[in-house]
Design a protein around this motif. Structure first.
Motif, PDB file in Angstrom:
ATOM      1  N   LEU A  27       0.710  -0.942   0.226  1.00  0.00           N
ATOM      2  CA  LEU A  27      -0.183   0.427  -0.035  1.00  0.00           C
ATOM      3  C   LEU A  27       0.883   1.560   0.095  1.00  0.00           C
ATOM      4  O   LEU A  27       0.873   2.078  -0.156  1.00  0.00           O
ATOM      5  N   ASP A  28       1.738   0.830   0.824  1.00  0.00           N
ATOM      6  CA  ASP A  28       2.579   2.539   0.708  1.00  0.00           C
ATOM      7  C   ASP A  28       3.762   2.956  -0.427  1.00  0.00           C
ATOM      8  O   ASP A  28       3.846   3.869  -0.972  1.00  0.00           O
ATOM      9  N   TYR A  29       3.938   1.453  -1.075  1.00  0.00           N
ATOM     10  CA  TYR A  29       4.632   1.712  -2.526  1.00  0.00           C
ATOM     11  C   TYR A  29       3.743   1.704  -3.385  1.00  0.00           C
ATOM     12  O   TYR A  29       4.327   2.766  -4.387  1.00  0.00           O
ATOM     13  N   TYR A  30       2.229   1.411  -3.303  1.00  0.00           N
ATOM     14  CA  TYR A  30       1.708   2.177  -4.250  1.00  0.00           C
ATOM     15  C   TYR A  30       1.203   4.226  -4.451  1.00  0.00           C
ATOM     16  O   TYR A  30       1.223   4.097  -5.364  1.00  0.00           O
ATOM     17  N   LYS A  31       1.449   4.037  -3.416  1.00  0.00           N
ATOM     18  CA  LYS A  31       1.483   5.871  -2.938  1.00  0.00           C
ATOM     19  C   LYS A  31       2.190   6.200  -3.404  1.00  0.00           C
ATOM     20  O   LYS A  31       1.778   7.623  -3.350  1.00  0.00           O
ATOM     21  N   GLU A  32       3.433   5.525  -2.929  1.00  0.00           N
ATOM     22  CA  GLU A  32       4.537   6.532  -3.845  1.00  0.00           C
ATOM     23  C   GLU A  32       4.838   6.786  -4.808  1.00  0.00           C
ATOM     24  O   GLU A  32       5.217   7.843  -5.712  1.00  0.00           O
ATOM     25  N   HIS A  79       6.407  -6.622  -5.707  1.00  0.00           N
ATOM     26  CA  HIS A  79       5.928  -7.415  -5.577  1.00  0.00           C
ATOM     27  C   HIS A  79       7.237  -7.629  -4.621  1.00  0.00           C
ATOM     28  O   HIS A  79       8.795  -8.145  -4.878  1.00  0.00           O
ATOM     29  N   ASN A  80       6.496  -8.122  -3.786  1.00  0.00           N
ATOM     30  CA  ASN A  80       7.520  -8.597  -2.508  1.00  0.00           C
ATOM     31  C   ASN A  80       7.453  -9.790  -1.670  1.00  0.00           C
ATOM     32  O   ASN A  80       6.394 -10.450  -2.279  1.00  0.00           O
ATOM     33  N   ASN A 123      -1.531 -12.143  -2.295  1.00  0.00           N
ATOM     34  CA  ASN A 123      -1.694 -11.786  -4.322  1.00  0.00           C
ATOM     35  C   ASN A 123      -2.537 -12.336  -4.085  1.00  0.00           C
ATOM     36  O   ASN A 123      -3.589 -11.515  -5.425  1.00  0.00           O
ATOM     37  N   LYS A 124      -3.743 -13.897  -4.198  1.00  0.00           N
ATOM     38  CA  LYS A 124      -4.833 -14.503  -4.483  1.00  0.00           C
ATOM     39  C   LYS A 124      -6.433 -12.695  -4.488  1.00  0.00           C
ATOM     40  O   LYS A 124      -7.101 -12.744  -4.812  1.00  0.00           O
ATOM     41  N   ALA A 125      -5.425 -12.417  -2.832  1.00  0.00           N
ATOM     42  CA  ALA A 125      -6.964 -10.916  -2.331  1.00  0.00           C
ATOM     43  C   ALA A 125      -6.901  -9.886  -3.135  1.00  0.00           C
ATOM     44  O   ALA A 125      -7.467  -9.649  -4.016  1.00  0.00           O
ATOM     45  N   TYR A 126      -5.357  -9.445  -3.827  1.00  0.00           N
ATOM     46  CA  TYR A 126      -5.448  -8.805  -4.967  1.00  0.00           C
ATOM     47  C   TYR A 126      -5.735  -8.855  -6.090  1.00  0.00           C
ATOM     48  O   TYR A 126      -6.508  -8.084  -6.812  1.00  0.00           O
ATOM     49  N   HIS A 142     -17.430  -6.723  -5.867  1.00  0.00           N
ATOM     50  CA  HIS A 142     -17.916  -8.278  -5.629  1.00  0.00           C
ATOM     51  C   HIS A 142     -16.921  -8.563  -4.510  1.00  0.00           C
ATOM     52  O   HIS A 142     -17.192  -9.037  -3.013  1.00  0.00           O
ATOM     53  N   PHE A 143     -15.436  -8.200  -5.130  1.00  0.00           N
ATOM     54  CA  PHE A 143     -14.473  -8.718  -3.924  1.00  0.00           C
ATOM     55  C   PHE A 143     -13.887  -7.230  -3.064  1.00  0.00           C
ATOM     56  O   PHE A 143     -14.201  -6.543  -3.870  1.00  0.00           O
TER      57      PHE A 143
END
Length: 133
Positions: free
Chosen positions: A22-27, A33-34, A62-65, A74-75
């Motif tokens: 989440l932090d990496y996506y905001k920046e 991919h960790n 990964n599946k949740a994302y 739906h998710f």
């Protein structure tokens, strides 16, 4: 004791990886991919539990994302795991006989032999691929 430690480490790695993503996506606006192996240097106590349990936590994240991005209506967005949830669990994989059943006991990686209450018989010559505790 080892189960509690494994439950905690699996929850920690899931939450840490989610937080970092989440932090990496905001920046950057890009996907991170960790892997759990990246955190073992900083948190050496992660080496004490089954590495496949940590890898399965990564696969669950990964599946949740993937589910969230493929069908947002739906998710929901992946959520952090809570310590207060009474349903602590982890999954491990069988590699070269690391998980096996003998009599009324099951052998688990890094845990050893544990009593087993088997409700259904396994078919003869069945291969155990994944165990969820």
């Amino acid at each position: 004791m080892m189960f509690a430690k494994t439950f905690g480490c699996v929850r920690f790695i899931y939450n840490k990886m989610l937080s970092d993503r989440l932090d990496y996506y905001k920046e950057t606006g890009k996907k991170l991919h960790n892997t759990p192996a990246q955190y073992k240097e900083e948190f050496p106590w992660l080496k004490e539990v089954d590495s496949l349990a940590l890898a399965n936590a990564q696969m669950n994240l990964n599946k949740a994302y993937h589910n969230f991005l493929s069908n947002r209506k739906h998710f929901g967005k992946p959520r952090f795991k809570s310590r207060k949830n009474n349903r602590a669990s982890y999954s491990t994989n069988n590699q070269k006989g690391s998980v096996r059943i003998e009599g009324h006991k099951v052998k688990l990686p890094k845990v050893g032999w544990v009593k087993l209450c088997q409700h259904r018989p396994l078919p003869e010559n069945s291969i155990i691929k994944t165990v969820t505790i």
